[in-house]
Design a protein around this motif. Structure first.
Motif, PDB file in Angstrom:
ATOM      1  N   PHE A 158       0.851  -1.195   0.000  1.00 22.68           N
ATOM      2  CA  PHE A 158       0.000   0.000   0.000  1.00 22.68           C
ATOM      3  C   PHE A 158       0.883   1.239   0.000  1.00 22.68           C
ATOM      4  N   GLU A 159       0.705   2.074  -0.997  1.00 23.89           N
ATOM      5  CA  GLU A 159       1.528   3.271  -1.121  1.00 23.89           C
ATOM      6  C   GLU A 159       1.334   4.232   0.047  1.00 23.89           C
ATOM      7  N   TRP A 160       0.111   4.287   0.567  1.00 22.47           N
ATOM      8  CA  TRP A 160      -0.184   5.209   1.668  1.00 22.47           C
ATOM      9  C   TRP A 160       0.399   4.754   2.998  1.00 22.47           C
ATOM     10  N   LEU A 161       0.804   3.469   3.072  1.00 27.82           N
ATOM     11  CA  LEU A 161       1.303   2.922   4.333  1.00 27.82           C
ATOM     12  C   LEU A 161       2.799   3.235   4.463  1.00 27.82           C
ATOM     13  N   THR A 162       3.102   4.505   4.645  1.00 27.49           N
ATOM     14  CA  THR A 162       4.482   4.959   4.775  1.00 27.49           C
ATOM     15  C   THR A 162       5.023   4.610   6.161  1.00 27.49           C
ATOM     16  N   ASN A 163       6.316   4.822   6.343  1.00 28.42           N
ATOM     17  CA  ASN A 163       6.914   4.561   7.657  1.00 28.42           C
ATOM     18  C   ASN A 163       6.257   5.402   8.744  1.00 28.42           C
ATOM     19  N   GLU A 164       5.879   6.632   8.397  1.00 35.45           N
ATOM     20  CA  GLU A 164       5.269   7.510   9.390  1.00 35.45           C
ATOM     21  C   GLU A 164       3.869   7.032   9.782  1.00 35.45           C
ATOM     22  N   VAL A 165       3.116   6.524   8.806  1.00 31.72           N
ATOM     23  CA  VAL A 165       1.791   5.972   9.112  1.00 31.72           C
ATOM     24  C   VAL A 165       1.936   4.716   9.962  1.00 31.72           C
ATOM     25  N   VAL A 166       2.909   3.885   9.622  1.00 25.73           N
ATOM     26  CA  VAL A 166       3.172   2.678  10.417  1.00 25.73           C
ATOM     27  C   VAL A 166       3.585   3.059  11.834  1.00 25.73           C
ATOM     28  N   ASN A 167       4.372   4.127  11.958  1.00 21.52           N
ATOM     29  CA  ASN A 167       4.768   4.592  13.290  1.00 21.52           C
ATOM     30  C   ASN A 167       3.550   4.991  14.121  1.00 21.52           C
ATOM     31  N   PHE A 168       2.585   5.644  13.488  1.00 22.94           N
ATOM     32  CA  PHE A 168       1.360   6.007  14.205  1.00 22.94           C
ATOM     33  C   PHE A 168       0.635   4.760  14.695  1.00 22.94           C
ATOM     34  N   PHE A 169       0.458   3.793  13.806  1.00 20.72           N
ATOM     35  CA  PHE A 169      -0.204   2.557  14.212  1.00 20.72           C
ATOM     36  C   PHE A 169       0.585   1.844  15.314  1.00 20.72           C
ATOM     37  N   ASN A 170       1.898   1.914  15.213  1.00 21.97           N
ATOM     38  CA  ASN A 170       2.768   1.301  16.215  1.00 21.97           C
ATOM     39  C   ASN A 170       2.507   1.895  17.591  1.00 21.97           C
ATOM     40  N   THR A 171       2.510   3.225  17.680  1.00 19.50           N
ATOM     41  CA  THR A 171       2.288   3.878  18.970  1.00 19.50           C
ATOM     42  C   THR A 171       0.857   3.665  19.463  1.00 19.50           C
ATOM     43  N   LEU A 172      -0.098   3.635  18.530  1.00 21.19           N
ATOM     44  CA  LEU A 172      -1.488   3.396  18.909  1.00 21.19           C
ATOM     45  C   LEU A 172      -1.649   1.997  19.504  1.00 21.19           C
ATOM     46  N   ILE A 173      -1.022   1.017  18.863  1.00 19.93           N
ATOM     47  CA  ILE A 173      -1.074  -0.346  19.385  1.00 19.93           C
ATOM     48  C   ILE A 173      -0.423  -0.413  20.765  1.00 19.93           C
ATOM     49  N   GLY A 174       0.701   0.278  20.929  1.00 21.39           N
ATOM     50  CA  GLY A 174       1.382   0.281  22.215  1.00 21.39           C
ATOM     51  C   GLY A 174       0.514   0.868  23.314  1.00 21.39           C
ATOM     52  N   ALA A 175      -0.140   1.990  23.037  1.00 23.18           N
ATOM     53  CA  ALA A 175      -1.011   2.622  24.028  1.00 23.18           C
ATOM     54  C   ALA A 175      -2.191   1.718  24.375  1.00 23.18           C
ATOM     55  N   ILE A 176      -2.827   1.158  23.357  1.00 27.00           N
ATOM     56  CA  ILE A 176      -3.979   0.275  23.590  1.00 27.00           C
ATOM     57  C   ILE A 176      -3.550  -0.974  24.351  1.00 27.00           C
ATOM     58  N   ALA A 177      -2.411  -1.544  23.978  1.00 22.32           N
ATOM     59  CA  ALA A 177      -1.932  -2.755  24.649  1.00 22.32           C
ATOM     60  C   ALA A 177      -1.697  -2.501  26.131  1.00 22.32           C
ATOM     61  N   ALA A 178      -1.087  -1.371  26.462  1.00 26.25           N
ATOM     62  CA  ALA A 178      -0.836  -1.051  27.870  1.00 26.25           C
ATOM     63  C   ALA A 178      -2.142  -0.898  28.633  1.00 26.25           C
ATOM     64  N   ILE A 179      -3.102  -0.208  28.031  1.00 23.88           N
ATOM     65  CA  ILE A 179      -4.399   0.000  28.684  1.00 23.88           C
ATOM     66  C   ILE A 179      -5.123  -1.324  28.885  1.00 23.88           C
ATOM     67  N   VAL A 180      -5.086  -2.197  27.876  1.00 23.46           N
ATOM     68  CA  VAL A 180      -5.735  -3.506  27.989  1.00 23.46           C
ATOM     69  C   VAL A 180      -5.040  -4.359  29.048  1.00 23.46           C
TER      70      VAL A 180
END
Length: 284
Positions: free
Chosen positions: A252-274
């Protein structure tokens, strides 16, 4: 209270937003004059905006965490810079961060910080961060559960733990990784390959997440158990990010490193909360 009194109270140095603007403007001037640039010109402006928002919402405590991430992350990026540039695996612009890097790394944390401020305005949180932060004191408004605020603060800390873990793992792995493997197949691949992991990088990532979790605890954003959950969440999210890099990112062209970084941090925050929610529900 008279209008003049309201005006002068707004201009008071006890107002966290005024402090945020003054401090970040001063730092912006230093960054502009510094010979070595950690941010691009556009990145400097966006970094200024990020700094103002974080200080305004979470005070110096939240600001200390984002500054620790920025300084350590920028330093780690420059480790083995010449070698990485020779191999064509160095960060672009010699590691200088642009707007996309600023928000790819900090958007999740910013949402958590704004959430804390919003809840403090809508209800009484009891002044969790004290008079110097963005949290209102005794308001007499509808009570807001402190557990919700604590979860948002945990998410804030975990997002930066995740991002620093990712940065340390990637940059140390590219500089010193002796054997790198694709996380999905465990087949040997060249250093710098998307989705590649190494023992050296993994250890560096864990160390990085521990350090920033300790900073978050030291300034009072999380408790001692929060350190454990932040580190666990960062490890989970960083490995998921590697799986994304090894599988779907190139499709996916839109899935740049910066977009992946956002998903990475979002997953980290959600994982900690869960993780902390499960622990409190079944084990505490």
């Amino acid at each position: 209270m008279q209008n003049s009194e309201l005006f002068f109270n707004y201009l008071s140095w006890s107002n966290p937003w005024l402090v945020a603007i003054a401090l970040n403007t001063f730092l912006l001037a230093i960054a502009t004059l510094a010979p070595k640039k950690l941010l691009t010109p556009a990145g400097q402006f966006h970094g200024w905006a990020l700094g103002v928002i974080i200080w305004g919402c979470l005070g110096w405590q939240g600001y200390a965490v984002v500054m620790f991430y920025f300084l350590v992350g920028s330093g780690v990026t420059r480790i083995g810079k010449a070698q990485k540039e020779a191999e064509g695996i160095a960060e672009k612009r010699s590691g200088a961060r642009g707007p996309e890097n600023v928000w790819g790394s900090a958007l999740t944390a910013t949402v958590c910080a704004v959430g804390v401020l919003a809840l403090s305005i809508l209800g009484d949180t009891g002044g969790i961060l004290g008079e110097t932060g963005g949290i209102l004191g005794e308001t007499g408004k509808m009570p807001v559960s402190q557990d919700v605020i604590s979860l948002l603060l945990l998410g804030y800390a975990a997002s930066f733990c995740t991002k620093l873990s990712d940065t340390c793992a990637s940059e140390i792995g590219k500089a010193y990784g002796k054997r790198t493997f694709l996380i999905t197949t465990l087949q040997p691949v060249p250093r710098g390959t998307e989705g590649a992991v190494s023992l050296e990088g993994t250890i560096a990532g864990i160390v990085g997440s521990i350090l920033i979790a300790l900073v978050s605890w030291a300034v009072g954003l999380i408790d001692l158990t929060g350190i454990i959950f932040c580190v666990m969440a960062a490890f989970i999210a960083t490995n998921i990010e590697s799986v994304i890099g090894a599988t779907v990112q190139s499709q996916f062209e839109w899935l740049t490193n910066e977009v992946v970084n956002f998903f990475n941090t979002l997953i980290g925050a959600i994982a900690a909360i869960v993780l902390v929610s499960v622990w409190k529900a079944f084990l505490a």
